[in-house]
Design a protein around this motif. Structure first.
Motif, PDB file in Angstrom:
ATOM      1  N   HIS A  32       0.833  -1.208   0.000  1.00 46.03           N
ATOM      2  CA  HIS A  32       0.000   0.000   0.000  1.00 46.03           C
ATOM      3  C   HIS A  32       0.871   1.264   0.000  1.00 46.03           C
ATOM      4  N   PHE A  33       1.944   1.227   0.798  1.00 47.01           N
ATOM      5  CA  PHE A  33       2.847   2.377   0.862  1.00 47.01           C
ATOM      6  C   PHE A  33       3.507   2.622  -0.492  1.00 47.01           C
ATOM      7  N   HIS A  34       4.030   1.567  -1.120  1.00 47.13           N
ATOM      8  CA  HIS A  34       4.724   1.718  -2.399  1.00 47.13           C
ATOM      9  C   HIS A  34       3.759   2.120  -3.511  1.00 47.13           C
ATOM     10  N   LEU A  35       2.500   1.653  -3.426  1.00 50.84           N
ATOM     11  CA  LEU A  35       1.498   2.057  -4.416  1.00 50.84           C
ATOM     12  C   LEU A  35       1.207   3.542  -4.301  1.00 50.84           C
ATOM     13  N   ARG A  36       1.063   4.046  -3.085  1.00 50.31           N
ATOM     14  CA  ARG A  36       0.827   5.478  -2.876  1.00 50.31           C
ATOM     15  C   ARG A  36       2.008   6.304  -3.373  1.00 50.31           C
ATOM     16  N   LEU A  38       4.069   5.433  -5.773  1.00 57.08           N
ATOM     17  CA  LEU A  38       4.051   5.360  -7.232  1.00 57.08           C
ATOM     18  C   LEU A  38       3.012   6.311  -7.814  1.00 57.08           C
ATOM     19  N   LEU A  39       1.832   6.366  -7.174  1.00 53.12           N
ATOM     20  CA  LEU A  39       0.781   7.268  -7.642  1.00 53.12           C
ATOM     21  C   LEU A  39       1.206   8.726  -7.496  1.00 53.12           C
ATOM     22  N   TRP A  40       1.853   9.031  -6.368  1.00 47.94           N
ATOM     23  CA  TRP A  40       2.339  10.400  -6.157  1.00 47.94           C
ATOM     24  C   TRP A  40       3.360  10.774  -7.231  1.00 47.94           C
ATOM     25  N   GLN A  45       4.955  13.754 -12.137  1.00 50.05           N
ATOM     26  CA  GLN A  45       5.523  13.688 -13.481  1.00 50.05           C
ATOM     27  C   GLN A  45       4.494  14.059 -14.539  1.00 50.05           C
ATOM     28  N   GLY A  46       3.225  13.681 -14.292  1.00 53.40           N
ATOM     29  CA  GLY A  46       2.181  14.040 -15.236  1.00 53.40           C
ATOM     30  C   GLY A  46       1.981  15.544 -15.323  1.00 53.40           C
ATOM     31  N   LEU A  47       2.005  16.211 -14.175  1.00 55.81           N
ATOM     32  CA  LEU A  47       1.889  17.668 -14.160  1.00 55.81           C
ATOM     33  C   LEU A  47       3.067  18.329 -14.862  1.00 55.81           C
TER      34      LEU A  47
END
Length: 245
Positions: A32-36, A38-40, A45-47
């Motif tokens: 869960h920590f690594h998924l959060r 990765l999403l961050w 990077q998207g911005l």
């Protein structure tokens, strides 16, 4: 150990202490920590990619629409004084990367040589920046294009090249960065811009320390919406010419 090394050591210790606790969690919690994380990373990077694409499109359109102004300025500079139309200057970009920034030449060609004699008349508080409202090195054409910020238009090319963005802290000179404190260097965390938050809030009338505070506030809260607001505020700031010299 220097002050900067001590500061870096403390930050490193805090990071180790914070994230070493992750490996003491269960497998599901660690995932869960690594998924959060990765999403961050994906959002940040998207911005960045979106802002870069907007910069390219907007700079290209602006260069096309402003081409008559660019040609008229080049002609006026050439007719008034001998020397090149453009002025190239080494500036400091993100993370201290050096790049060549372009401007229309607004001064006589011996301006840099005469600067040392004028340092005693510097009107900027703090001594990091050099500004004079009645700088004798500026030509008549240069005074007009500075007031109207036309001298900055060639930096649209810097935006296309990726050295600058439309919005971001103004790129400093290497000599100015040499005088920066550790806190001042936070201005170098993002790509520099043609316009910034303090340029629409008073420009050169704002002391350097307050410029840094405004730049750091922008870095910590930057968003595409905020960039659009700053770009829109730049138009009346340029037309009124407040703090431009």
């Amino acid at each position: 150990m220097s002050l900067q090394q001590t500061h870096s050591h403390k930050i490193r210790e805090q990071l180790i202490q914070r994230y070493s606790q992750v490996y003491q969690l269960g497998i599901r919690q660690r995932l869960h920590f690594h998924l959060r994380r990765l999403l961050w990373f994906a959002v940040v990077q998207g911005l960045f990619v979106f802002k870069r694409l907007f910069d390219i499109a907007a700079a290209a359109v602006a260069l096309l629409l402003l081409s008559p102004v660019l040609l008229a300025t080049m002609t006026a500079i050439r007719l008034e004084s001998p020397g090149p139309v453009f002025f190239r200057q080494t500036r400091v970009g993100r993370w201290g990367k050096l790049f060549t920034m372009w401007k229309f030449r607004s001064m006589y060609i011996d301006a840099e040589a005469r600067k040392a004699k004028l340092m005693a008349d510097n009107e900027m508080q703090g001594g990091v920046l050099f500004k004079m409202k009645s700088d004798p090195r500026i030509t008549r054409t240069g005074r007009f294009i500075r007031k109207a910020s036309i001298d900055e238009l060639p930096q649209l090319w810097n935006v296309l090249c990726g050295d600058m963005s439309l919005v971001g802290p103004r790129p400093p000179l290497p000599g100015e960065v040499d005088q920066y404190s550790l806190a001042d260097r936070r201005r170098l965390e993002v790509i520099p811009g043609i316009t910034c938050i303090w340029q629409v809030s008073g420009r050169s009338d704002i002391p350097f320390e307050q410029q840094v505070e405004l730049d750091v506030a922008y870095i910590e809260s930057q968003s595409f919406t905020q960039d659009i607001k700053i770009l829109l505020k730049t138009i009346p700031a340029v037309l009124l010419g407040r703090g431009a010299y």
